[in-house]
Design an enzyme around this catalytic site. Structure first.
Site, PDB file in Angstrom:
ATOM      1  N   SER A  63     -19.594 -52.241   7.535  1.00  0.00           N
ATOM      2  CA  SER A  63     -18.253 -52.815   6.973  1.00  0.00           C
ATOM      3  C   SER A  63     -18.473 -53.178   6.277  1.00  0.00           C
ATOM      4  O   SER A  63     -18.380 -52.810   4.862  1.00  0.00           O
ATOM      5  CB  SER A  63     -18.358 -54.294   7.923  1.00  0.00           C
ATOM      6  OG  SER A  63     -16.756 -54.617   8.056  1.00  0.00           O
ATOM      7  N   ASP A  65     -11.194 -49.726  15.914  1.00  0.00           N
ATOM      8  CA  ASP A  65     -11.211 -49.883  14.944  1.00  0.00           C
ATOM      9  C   ASP A  65     -10.586 -50.151  13.682  1.00  0.00           C
ATOM     10  O   ASP A  65      -9.950 -48.843  13.642  1.00  0.00           O
ATOM     11  CB  ASP A  65     -13.131 -49.759  13.703  1.00  0.00           C
ATOM     12  CG  ASP A  65     -13.107 -49.800  13.309  1.00  0.00           C
ATOM     13  OD1 ASP A  65     -12.537 -51.361  12.815  1.00  0.00           O
ATOM     14  OD2 ASP A  65     -14.128 -50.151  12.921  1.00  0.00           O
ATOM     15  N   HIS A  88     -15.622 -52.325  16.676  1.00  0.00           N
ATOM     16  CA  HIS A  88     -15.987 -52.361  15.359  1.00  0.00           C
ATOM     17  C   HIS A  88     -16.958 -53.740  15.841  1.00  0.00           C
ATOM     18  O   HIS A  88     -17.063 -54.388  16.695  1.00  0.00           O
ATOM     19  CB  HIS A  88     -14.834 -53.309  14.560  1.00  0.00           C
ATOM     20  CG  HIS A  88     -15.539 -53.719  12.875  1.00  0.00           C
ATOM     21  ND1 HIS A  88     -15.725 -52.453  12.050  1.00  0.00           N
ATOM     22  CD2 HIS A  88     -15.688 -54.751  12.799  1.00  0.00           C
ATOM     23  CE1 HIS A  88     -15.965 -52.970  11.107  1.00  0.00           C
ATOM     24  NE2 HIS A  88     -16.338 -54.409  11.845  1.00  0.00           N
TER      25      HIS A  88
END
Length: 359
Positions: free
Chosen positions: A199, A293, A323
């Protein structure tokens, strides 16, 4: 022809309008749904409604995984090598204005069983540059150390809003400088260094590769980018389709961004809008994206841009995953598959003989 294109655009717009009111996690894999249900049972407040202090105290997906592992039928499914990984908490120099001072950041070194010297992977955790820490993101570096037969250095970095852009990136660059100089001391092979992140941490990882290229530092020989933050486009298909997704949605991403930037001009920074940066002469790359996501489109576009720049790229999407799924290997099959995919690519980059699949 133009009528056809306009019609397709209108159809897409109407489709997205219909999707905005839906919870996309209803399409998640069953084991992914189990994690989300465990997470909801912990009663987290929506991050976007929290102060930063409150957000940092909220239950995490790691807590949800631990809860599932206490329940019948959820015995851990990880290779035995993971249990043999040894950890050591250390301090490494901070970057930017803190460089040359006594300022440091925490780091955790994960060393696999066996005889070194090992390849070394510099890893950056997620959390939108605002929340989370080495403990929350312990699962990924621990598992990859075992599966990739590499030392993994999980490096902390200064977080916003106390330290806004580019503080985290400066710390990431400082961590790479430090690793280049200290890999051998850790028991690592200084000629086999890689970078990886999840991320916001994946954003730091690719910026480290760009920084190394532009400053003449020894570059990573491989980079693994797990659902990276890679653009300033918050109206992408995946952002709109995942407005109400869990555990990450559009409102949460906007909350993170507002805490990170100094002002709106930062949104044009190539540190964030990586897809607009020069991506040539970067190391072989794997990109992992999740179907559920808001950052999915970022990862897809980044993979395309890297290929267009001549970089060798392998991209794999896990459609029924959300995610944060990557570190959930004890309870989520997609995470086990994704970790096996990434570790194989890393072992191949390091020149080692691939291990047998751990499933």
């Amino acid at each position: 022809m133009y009528d056809l294109i306009e019609g397709m655009a209108m159809t897409l717009t109407e489709t997205l309008k219909g999707m905005i009111g839906l919870d996309p996690t209803s399409h998640a894999d069953d084991d992914m749904k189990a994690v989300l249900e465990a997470f909801r049972s912990l009663k987290p407040k929506p991050i976007e409604t929290c102060s930063v202090a409150e957000a940092r105290e909220q239950p995490t997906l790691a807590d949800a995984v631990r809860k599932l592992l206490t329940q019948a039928g959820h015995a851990t499914r990880l290779p035995l090598e993971v249990e043999a990984v040894v950890t050591e908490d250390i301090k490494i120099p901070a970057g930017g204005d803190a460089a040359g001072t006594t300022a440091t950041n925490a780091a955790r070194v994960y060393t696999p069983a066996g005889e070194g010297p090992f390849p070394v992977i510099l890893y950056f955790h997620g959390g939108g540059w605002v929340i989370a820490d080495l403990d929350v993101y312990d699962a990924t570096p621990r598992s990859l150390a075992a599966q990739s037969k590499a030392i993994v250095v999980s490096a902390r970095y200064r977080q916003a809003p106390e330290h806004k852009l580019p503080a985290a990136h400066q710390d990431a660059f400082a961590a790479w400088h430090w690793l280049v100089e200290n890999a051998a001391r850790l028991g690592g092979d200084p000629l086999k260094l890689a970078v990886m992140g999840e991320s916001a941490g994946a954003n730091l990882a690719i910026n480290v590769s760009i920084h190394a290229r532009d400053t003449g530092l020894p570059p990573p020989i491989h980079q693994a980018l797990i659902y990276p933050v890679a653009s300033n486009n918050i109206v992408s298909i995946s952002y709109e389709a995942n407005r109400k997704a869990q555990p990450l949605n559009k409102k949460m991403m906007l909350w993170f961004v507002q805490n990170v930037i100094n002002d709106e001009r930062d949104l044009s920074s190539l540190l964030i809008d990586v897809v607009s940066a020069d991506l040539s002469n970067l190391p072989p790359t794997v990109v992992v994206t999740a179907g559920i996501d808001p950052l999915r489109s970022d990862g897809e576009r980044l993979a395309e841009k890297l290929r267009a720049a001549g970089v060798a790229v392998e991209h794999r999407e896990y459609h029924g995953a959300t995610h944060e799924f990557f570190g959930m290997a004890p309870v989520v099959q997609a995470a086990r598959d994704a970790q096996a995919f990434v570790s194989l690519a890393q072992r191949q980059a390091f020149g080692g003989v691939p291990l047998e699949s751990t499933g």
